[in-house]
Motif scaffolding. Structure first.
Motif, PDB file in Angstrom:
ATOM      1  N   ARG A   1     100.691  55.235 -40.813  1.00 36.37           N
ATOM      2  CA  ARG A   1      99.430  54.545 -40.502  1.00 36.37           C
ATOM      3  C   ARG A   1      98.969  54.883 -39.089  1.00 36.37           C
ATOM      4  NH1 ARG A   1      99.137  48.243 -41.281  1.00 36.37           N
ATOM      5  NH2 ARG A   1      97.131  48.441 -40.225  1.00 36.37           N
ATOM      6  N   ALA A   2      99.931  54.943 -38.170  1.00 33.93           N
ATOM      7  CA  ALA A   2      99.581  55.221 -36.776  1.00 33.93           C
ATOM      8  C   ALA A   2      99.235  56.694 -36.570  1.00 33.93           C
ATOM      9  CB  ALA A   2     100.745  54.832 -35.865  1.00 33.93           C
ATOM     10  N   PHE A   3     100.015  57.573 -37.184  1.00 34.48           N
ATOM     11  CA  PHE A   3      99.875  59.017 -36.938  1.00 34.48           C
ATOM     12  C   PHE A   3      98.783  59.631 -37.815  1.00 34.48           C
ATOM     13  CE2 PHE A   3     101.310  63.469 -37.585  1.00 34.48           C
ATOM     14  CZ  PHE A   3     101.301  63.888 -36.261  1.00 34.48           C
ATOM     15  N   GLY A   4      98.544  59.013 -38.980  1.00 36.35           N
ATOM     16  CA  GLY A   4      97.498  59.519 -39.868  1.00 36.35           C
ATOM     17  C   GLY A   4      98.017  60.374 -41.004  1.00 36.35           C
ATOM     18  N   THR A   5      99.294  60.730 -40.968  1.00 34.22           N
ATOM     19  CA  THR A   5      99.903  61.581 -41.989  1.00 34.22           C
ATOM     20  C   THR A   5     101.362  61.169 -42.127  1.00 34.22           C
ATOM     21  OG1 THR A   5      98.506  63.456 -41.394  1.00 34.22           O
ATOM     22  CG2 THR A   5     100.539  63.986 -42.515  1.00 34.22           C
ATOM     23  N   ASN A   6     101.878  61.234 -43.339  1.00 35.30           N
ATOM     24  CA  ASN A   6     103.296  60.933 -43.533  1.00 35.30           C
ATOM     25  C   ASN A   6     104.130  62.106 -43.003  1.00 35.30           C
ATOM     26  OD1 ASN A   6     105.932  60.849 -44.697  1.00 35.30           O
ATOM     27  ND2 ASN A   6     105.176  59.261 -46.084  1.00 35.30           N
ATOM     28  N   ARG A   7     104.923  61.825 -41.971  1.00 34.32           N
ATOM     29  CA  ARG A   7     105.762  62.895 -41.384  1.00 34.32           C
ATOM     30  C   ARG A   7     107.240  62.526 -41.509  1.00 34.32           C
ATOM     31  NH1 ARG A   7     104.751  62.143 -34.806  1.00 34.32           N
ATOM     32  NH2 ARG A   7     104.622  59.885 -34.869  1.00 34.32           N
ATOM     33  N   ALA A   8     107.604  62.007 -42.692  1.00 31.38           N
ATOM     34  CA  ALA A   8     108.974  61.534 -42.934  1.00 31.38           C
ATOM     35  C   ALA A   8     110.012  62.626 -42.682  1.00 31.38           C
ATOM     36  CB  ALA A   8     109.090  61.027 -44.364  1.00 31.38           C
TER      37      ALA A   8
ATOM     38  N   SER B   1      91.496  49.293 -35.376  1.00 34.85           N
ATOM     39  CA  SER B   1      91.588  48.161 -34.445  1.00 34.85           C
ATOM     40  C   SER B   1      92.691  47.206 -34.934  1.00 34.85           C
ATOM     41  CB  SER B   1      90.249  47.443 -34.270  1.00 34.85           C
ATOM     42  OG  SER B   1      89.846  46.918 -35.488  1.00 34.85           O
ATOM     43  N   ASN B   2      93.543  46.812 -34.019  1.00 34.01           N
ATOM     44  CA  ASN B   2      94.729  45.974 -34.300  1.00 34.01           C
ATOM     45  C   ASN B   2      95.781  46.639 -35.176  1.00 34.01           C
ATOM     46  OD1 ASN B   2      93.689  43.834 -32.815  1.00 34.01           O
ATOM     47  ND2 ASN B   2      92.450  43.197 -34.588  1.00 34.01           N
ATOM     48  N   GLY B   3      95.609  47.902 -35.487  1.00 37.07           N
ATOM     49  CA  GLY B   3      96.607  48.614 -36.291  1.00 37.07           C
ATOM     50  C   GLY B   3      97.650  49.261 -35.398  1.00 37.07           C
ATOM     51  N   PRO B   4      98.699  49.842 -35.973  1.00 33.78           N
ATOM     52  CA  PRO B   4      99.694  50.532 -35.163  1.00 33.78           C
ATOM     53  C   PRO B   4      99.118  51.817 -34.557  1.00 33.78           C
ATOM     54  CG  PRO B   4     100.127  50.854 -37.507  1.00 33.78           C
ATOM     55  CD  PRO B   4      98.982  49.899 -37.416  1.00 33.78           C
ATOM     56  N   TRP B   5      99.601  52.195 -33.399  1.00 30.80           N
ATOM     57  CA  TRP B   5      99.047  53.334 -32.662  1.00 30.80           C
ATOM     58  C   TRP B   5     100.179  54.136 -32.016  1.00 30.80           C
ATOM     59  CZ3 TRP B   5      95.292  56.473 -32.430  1.00 30.80           C
ATOM     60  CH2 TRP B   5      94.910  57.124 -31.257  1.00 30.80           C
ATOM     61  N   VAL B   6      99.961  55.423 -31.850  1.00 30.35           N
ATOM     62  CA  VAL B   6     100.961  56.284 -31.207  1.00 30.35           C
ATOM     63  C   VAL B   6     100.856  56.127 -29.689  1.00 30.35           C
ATOM     64  CG1 VAL B   6     101.782  58.650 -30.916  1.00 30.35           C
ATOM     65  CG2 VAL B   6     100.816  57.949 -33.119  1.00 30.35           C
ATOM     66  N   TYR B   7     101.754  55.363 -29.111  1.00 32.55           N
ATOM     67  CA  TYR B   7     101.779  55.179 -27.656  1.00 32.55           C
ATOM     68  C   TYR B   7     102.580  56.283 -26.961  1.00 32.55           C
ATOM     69  CZ  TYR B   7      99.467  50.663 -27.352  1.00 32.55           C
ATOM     70  OH  TYR B   7      98.528  49.665 -27.362  1.00 32.55           O
ATOM     71  N   GLY B   8     103.556  56.833 -27.671  1.00 29.93           N
ATOM     72  CA  GLY B   8     104.357  57.916 -27.100  1.00 29.93           C
ATOM     73  C   GLY B   8     104.452  59.042 -28.125  1.00 29.93           C
ATOM     74  N   LEU B   9     104.215  60.269 -27.707  1.00 28.68           N
ATOM     75  CA  LEU B   9     104.246  61.403 -28.639  1.00 28.68           C
ATOM     76  C   LEU B   9     105.690  61.839 -28.890  1.00 28.68           C
ATOM     77  CD1 LEU B   9     101.289  61.433 -27.551  1.00 28.68           C
ATOM     78  CD2 LEU B   9     101.391  63.924 -27.673  1.00 28.68           C
ATOM     79  N   ALA B  10     105.926  62.416 -30.076  1.00 29.68           N
ATOM     80  CA  ALA B  10     107.240  62.984 -30.374  1.00 29.68           C
ATOM     81  C   ALA B  10     107.493  64.180 -29.462  1.00 29.68           C
ATOM     82  CB  ALA B  10     107.304  63.413 -31.839  1.00 29.68           C
TER      83      ALA B  10
END
Ligand SMILES: CC(C)(COP(=O)(O)OP(=O)(O)OC[C@H]1O[C@@H](n2cnc3c(N)ncnc32)[C@H](O)[C@@H]1OP(=O)(O)O)[C@@H](O)C(=O)NCCC(=O)NCCS
Length: 292
Positions: free
Chosen positions: A168-175, A278-287
């Motif tokens: 949800r935060a990244f926009g793509t499933n990167r499992a 808005s109010n969703g999860p977000w990428v605060y730190g990049l891999a």
């Protein structure tokens, strides 16, 4: 005797990045002062695809990699030409091949100042600035309020608990990438009311440790998910790549010894990459820069 000589120019051929010794890749990244260790290159090669520019006796003069993330998206990174070979068309030649391999995937990358004009000319457009923050972690972190929720360690076998949140935060499933990273990372989660609302990974990279990905719903949560790792790194070198320019999280990093060392520009081609809910999860730190 003549005191100068014009050497014959030589040809570079493209080879698969898996066909060369990791020490040659390490030497390449050192030539542009990047901190990658041979182990970091090993992980990169396991995570993606790439090509190298090799001369007639097997020396590596350049590289470019791409990392499939989901079915229709990829990130690009490790685009390097050794200083002696720069500004002669090698970077563009490597990128043309990577773009061909990526096919019609949507793309994102983080451009250094040196590479920015090249990516603009290839049709990439700006989305955000990434602040690369790094430094030695002090013995005592700045004071912070108690976390709103429970912080815990996540064993790598329970990655499924964070995959959907991450997507949800990244926009793509990167499992697949998360599974690779988790092999050598410590993972922290933050839960509220029995629901995981954020997580962070910390692993060895380059000169020390990198904290990321860090996924959180707000600055305060991101502070706690980062602090939980920083507490264990007192006196050691750490790095966080973030798109947060100011605010509580950026200030916390600054006060924790992580000053801005460099900026890069997140760029995309095709679908827009960064879409903050808005109010969703977000990428605060990049891999990492390469994995956006
Ligand atoms: C960025 C980099 C890969 C470019 O490689 P290169 O072999 O010099 O690239 P090219 O010779 O194909 O040049 C590509 C374009 O960028 C321009 N360019 C190259 N180096 C540049 C520089 N330092 N500053 C500004 N523009 C530059 C060239 O003019 C060229 O444009 P043109 O084809 O319209 O003339 C290389 O400089 C490098 O490895 N830098 C250090 C590592 C790095 O920053 N990598 C990028 C990671 S995102």
């Amino acid at each position: 005797m003549q005191r100068s000589v014009r050497l014959k120019s030589f040809e570079l051929v493209a080879r698969d990045i898996n066909d060369v010794d990791v020490d040659l890749l390490h030497a390449l990244s050192i030539s542009v002062r990047w901190p990658h260790r041979p182990k970091d290159w090993d992980l990169l090669r396991r995570a993606g695809h790439g090509i190298v520019a090799v001369d007639g006796i097997g020396r590596v003069f350049g590289s470019a990699m791409w990392f499939p993330q989901g079915d229709d998206f990829a990130t690009i990174g490790l685009v390097i030409t050794t200083p002696r070979a720069q500004a002669q068309g090698g970077g563009r030649w490597l990128m043309d091949q990577v773009l061909e391999q990526c096919g019609d995937r949507n793309l994102a990358l983080n451009a250094t100042h040196a590479a920015y004009p090249l990516y603009v000319s290839l049709g990439f457009t700006n989305e955000a600035i990434v602040y690369m923050r790094q430094g030695e972690i002090p013995q005592k972190l700045p004071p912070m309020p108690a976390p709103d929720g429970e912080l815990s360690d996540l064993p790598s076998g329970r990655l499924r608990e964070i995959t959907e949140l991450d997507a949800r935060a990244f926009g793509t499933n990167r499992a697949r990438l998360l599974a690779l990273l988790s092999e050598d990372a410590s993972i922290a989660t933050l839960s509220r009311g029995g629901e995981v609302v954020g997580y962070s990974m910390c692993r060895e990279f380059g000169r020390g440790h990198v904290i990321g990905p860090t996924i959180a719903r707000n600055d305060q949560d991101a502070v706690h998910l980062t602090a939980v790792h920083l507490k264990k790194l007192a006196g050691r070198f750490a790095r966080v790549d973030t798109r947060e320019k100011d605010g509580v999280f950026a200030e916390f990093l600054q006060q924790s010894g992580l000053g801005i060392a460099e900026t890069v520009t997140t760029m995309s081609k095709g679908r827009r990459f960064l879409n903050r809910e808005s109010n969703g999860p977000w990428v605060y730190g990049l891999a990492s820069h390469a994995w956006s």
